[in-house]
Design a protein around this motif. Sequence first.
Motif, PDB file in Angstrom:
ATOM      1  N   ALA A  73      29.576  -2.782 -37.251  1.00 57.85           N
ATOM      2  CA  ALA A  73      29.535  -3.979 -36.399  1.00 57.85           C
ATOM      3  C   ALA A  73      28.387  -4.896 -36.798  1.00 57.85           C
ATOM      4  O   ALA A  73      28.536  -6.122 -36.818  1.00 57.85           O
ATOM      5  N   VAL A  74      27.248  -4.325 -37.131  1.00 59.00           N
ATOM      6  CA  VAL A  74      26.099  -5.139 -37.524  1.00 59.00           C
ATOM      7  C   VAL A  74      26.363  -5.791 -38.876  1.00 59.00           C
ATOM      8  O   VAL A  74      26.054  -6.966 -39.084  1.00 59.00           O
ATOM      9  N   GLN A  75      26.969  -5.049 -39.792  1.00 58.62           N
ATOM     10  CA  GLN A  75      27.285  -5.626 -41.096  1.00 58.62           C
ATOM     11  C   GLN A  75      28.376  -6.687 -40.988  1.00 58.62           C
ATOM     12  O   GLN A  75      28.378  -7.656 -41.745  1.00 58.62           O
ATOM     13  N   GLN A  76      29.284  -6.516 -40.044  1.00 60.33           N
ATOM     14  CA  GLN A  76      30.313  -7.543 -39.829  1.00 60.33           C
ATOM     15  C   GLN A  76      29.691  -8.814 -39.265  1.00 60.33           C
ATOM     16  O   GLN A  76      30.085  -9.914 -39.627  1.00 60.33           O
ATOM     17  N   ALA A  77      28.710  -8.654 -38.398  1.00 56.16           N
ATOM     18  CA  ALA A  77      28.070  -9.815 -37.788  1.00 56.16           C
ATOM     19  C   ALA A  77      27.164 -10.538 -38.773  1.00 56.16           C
ATOM     20  O   ALA A  77      27.097 -11.777 -38.774  1.00 56.16           O
ATOM     21  N   LEU A  78      26.457  -9.799 -39.590  1.00 55.76           N
ATOM     22  CA  LEU A  78      25.461 -10.373 -40.498  1.00 55.76           C
ATOM     23  C   LEU A  78      25.883 -10.155 -41.947  1.00 55.76           C
ATOM     24  O   LEU A  78      25.273  -9.399 -42.690  1.00 55.76           O
ATOM     25  N   ARG A  79      26.915 -10.842 -42.338  1.00 55.74           N
ATOM     26  CA  ARG A  79      27.434 -10.718 -43.705  1.00 55.74           C
ATOM     27  C   ARG A  79      26.547 -11.479 -44.688  1.00 55.74           C
ATOM     28  O   ARG A  79      25.656 -12.232 -44.294  1.00 55.74           O
ATOM     29  N   ASN A  80      26.827 -11.310 -45.972  1.00 53.78           N
ATOM     30  CA  ASN A  80      26.037 -11.959 -47.015  1.00 53.78           C
ATOM     31  C   ASN A  80      26.012 -13.484 -46.902  1.00 53.78           C
ATOM     32  O   ASN A  80      24.958 -14.088 -47.101  1.00 53.78           O
ATOM     33  N   PRO A  81      27.139 -14.154 -46.590  1.00 57.21           N
ATOM     34  CA  PRO A  81      27.076 -15.615 -46.449  1.00 57.21           C
ATOM     35  C   PRO A  81      26.119 -16.078 -45.350  1.00 57.21           C
ATOM     36  O   PRO A  81      25.555 -17.172 -45.439  1.00 57.21           O
ATOM     37  N   TYR A  82      25.901 -15.238 -44.339  1.00 56.79           N
ATOM     38  CA  TYR A  82      24.945 -15.591 -43.291  1.00 56.79           C
ATOM     39  C   TYR A  82      23.546 -15.725 -43.883  1.00 56.79           C
ATOM     40  O   TYR A  82      22.826 -16.681 -43.604  1.00 56.79           O
ATOM     41  N   PHE A  83      23.160 -14.768 -44.723  1.00 55.08           N
ATOM     42  CA  PHE A  83      21.832 -14.822 -45.333  1.00 55.08           C
ATOM     43  C   PHE A  83      21.739 -15.940 -46.360  1.00 55.08           C
ATOM     44  O   PHE A  83      20.687 -16.543 -46.529  1.00 55.08           O
ATOM     45  N   GLU A  84      22.841 -16.229 -47.052  1.00 52.30           N
ATOM     46  CA  GLU A  84      22.841 -17.351 -47.991  1.00 52.30           C
ATOM     47  C   GLU A  84      22.668 -18.669 -47.240  1.00 52.30           C
ATOM     48  O   GLU A  84      21.999 -19.581 -47.719  1.00 52.30           O
ATOM     49  N   SER A  85      23.252 -18.764 -46.044  1.00 52.85           N
ATOM     50  CA  SER A  85      23.104 -19.993 -45.255  1.00 52.85           C
ATOM     51  C   SER A  85      21.674 -20.170 -44.761  1.00 52.85           C
ATOM     52  O   SER A  85      21.247 -21.292 -44.491  1.00 52.85           O
ATOM     53  N   LEU A  86      20.930 -19.056 -44.653  1.00 49.98           N
ATOM     54  CA  LEU A  86      19.523 -19.141 -44.261  1.00 49.98           C
ATOM     55  C   LEU A  86      18.619 -19.486 -45.439  1.00 49.98           C
ATOM     56  O   LEU A  86      17.431 -19.735 -45.252  1.00 49.98           O
ATOM     57  N   GLY A  87      19.176 -19.465 -46.657  1.00 52.88           N
ATOM     58  CA  GLY A  87      18.396 -19.827 -47.834  1.00 52.88           C
ATOM     59  C   GLY A  87      17.872 -18.644 -48.629  1.00 52.88           C
ATOM     60  O   GLY A  87      17.012 -18.814 -49.490  1.00 52.88           O
ATOM     61  N   LEU A  88      18.381 -17.435 -48.368  1.00 45.21           N
ATOM     62  CA  LEU A  88      17.950 -16.272 -49.127  1.00 45.21           C
ATOM     63  C   LEU A  88      18.527 -16.372 -50.533  1.00 45.21           C
ATOM     64  O   LEU A  88      19.739 -16.404 -50.716  1.00 45.21           O
ATOM     65  N   PRO A  89      17.673 -16.439 -51.560  1.00 44.77           N
ATOM     66  CA  PRO A  89      18.195 -16.582 -52.932  1.00 44.77           C
ATOM     67  C   PRO A  89      18.786 -15.273 -53.442  1.00 44.77           C
ATOM     68  O   PRO A  89      18.392 -14.192 -53.020  1.00 44.77           O
ATOM     69  N   ARG A  90      19.731 -15.385 -54.336  1.00 44.55           N
ATOM     70  CA  ARG A  90      20.333 -14.209 -54.962  1.00 44.55           C
ATOM     71  C   ARG A  90      19.431 -13.748 -56.100  1.00 44.55           C
ATOM     72  O   ARG A  90      18.904 -14.558 -56.841  1.00 44.55           O
ATOM     73  N   LEU A  91      19.257 -12.444 -56.237  1.00 41.96           N
ATOM     74  CA  LEU A  91      18.425 -11.902 -57.305  1.00 41.96           C
ATOM     75  C   LEU A  91      19.187 -11.835 -58.613  1.00 41.96           C
ATOM     76  O   LEU A  91      18.625 -12.043 -59.681  1.00 41.96           O
ATOM     77  N   HIS A  92      20.457 -11.523 -58.525  1.00 42.91           N
ATOM     78  CA  HIS A  92      21.253 -11.377 -59.743  1.00 42.91           C
ATOM     79  C   HIS A  92      22.470 -12.279 -59.636  1.00 42.91           C
ATOM     80  O   HIS A  92      23.251 -12.179 -58.711  1.00 42.91           O
ATOM     81  N   VAL A  93      22.617 -13.135 -60.621  1.00 45.01           N
ATOM     82  CA  VAL A  93      23.782 -14.007 -60.686  1.00 45.01           C
ATOM     83  C   VAL A  93      24.553 -13.598 -61.911  1.00 45.01           C
ATOM     84  O   VAL A  93      24.013 -13.539 -63.024  1.00 45.01           O
ATOM     85  N   SER A  94      25.817 -13.272 -61.733  1.00 51.74           N
ATOM     86  CA  SER A  94      26.626 -12.814 -62.876  1.00 51.74           C
ATOM     87  C   SER A  94      26.759 -13.924 -63.905  1.00 51.74           C
ATOM     88  O   SER A  94      26.753 -15.108 -63.577  1.00 51.74           O
ATOM     89  N   ALA A  95      26.870 -13.524 -65.159  1.00 50.93           N
ATOM     90  CA  ALA A  95      26.973 -14.483 -66.268  1.00 50.93           C
ATOM     91  C   ALA A  95      28.277 -15.260 -66.138  1.00 50.93           C
ATOM     92  O   ALA A  95      29.330 -14.705 -65.881  1.00 50.93           O
ATOM     93  N   GLN A  96      28.182 -16.538 -66.332  1.00 47.87           N
ATOM     94  CA  GLN A  96      29.356 -17.397 -66.247  1.00 47.87           C
ATOM     95  C   GLN A  96      29.759 -17.834 -67.642  1.00 47.87           C
ATOM     96  O   GLN A  96      28.924 -18.134 -68.484  1.00 47.87           O
ATOM     97  N   ALA A  97      31.050 -17.846 -67.894  1.00 50.19           N
ATOM     98  CA  ALA A  97      31.557 -18.217 -69.233  1.00 50.19           C
ATOM     99  C   ALA A  97      31.594 -19.711 -69.416  1.00 50.19           C
ATOM    100  O   ALA A  97      31.574 -20.508 -68.587  1.00 50.19           O
TER     101      ALA A  97
END
Length: 97
Positions: A73-97
Motif C-alpha cells: 500500500a505504501v509503495q502504491q501510494a508513493l511510486r517512483n513518479p511521485y519522487f520524480e515530481s518532487l525533483g529527485l534526480p535519477r542516479l542511473h539513466v539507461s543508454a539511449q540509441a
Amino acid sequence: MGWRGYFGVCQTPRVLTHLEAWIRRRLRMYLWRQWGNAHNRFKELRRHGVPKFGAAVAAGSPTGFWCMSGHAAVQQALRNPYFESLGLPRLHVSAQA
C-alpha cells in the motif's frame, strides 16, 4: 550535474539502480514516520489513491517504519513518479540509441 555526469558512464549500472531503489525506500520510510498516527496515515494513503481496505490494513499495522516502507500500500501510494515530481534526480539513466 557534475557527479551524475561522471558516474553516468558506469560499468556497474546495477549498483546504481539498487542504490536508487534503497534511497526511494528510505524516503518512503521517512514519509511514513512523518504521517504520525494511524488516522493520518490512512488519510494520506487514501489521498494518494490507495483503496480503502488496503489503506486501513497498512495504517493499522504495528510493524516498524522500515518494514512498512516496503508494504504494497505504501509503495502504491508513493511510486517512483511521485519522487520524480518532487525533483529527485535519477542516479542511473539507461543508454539511449
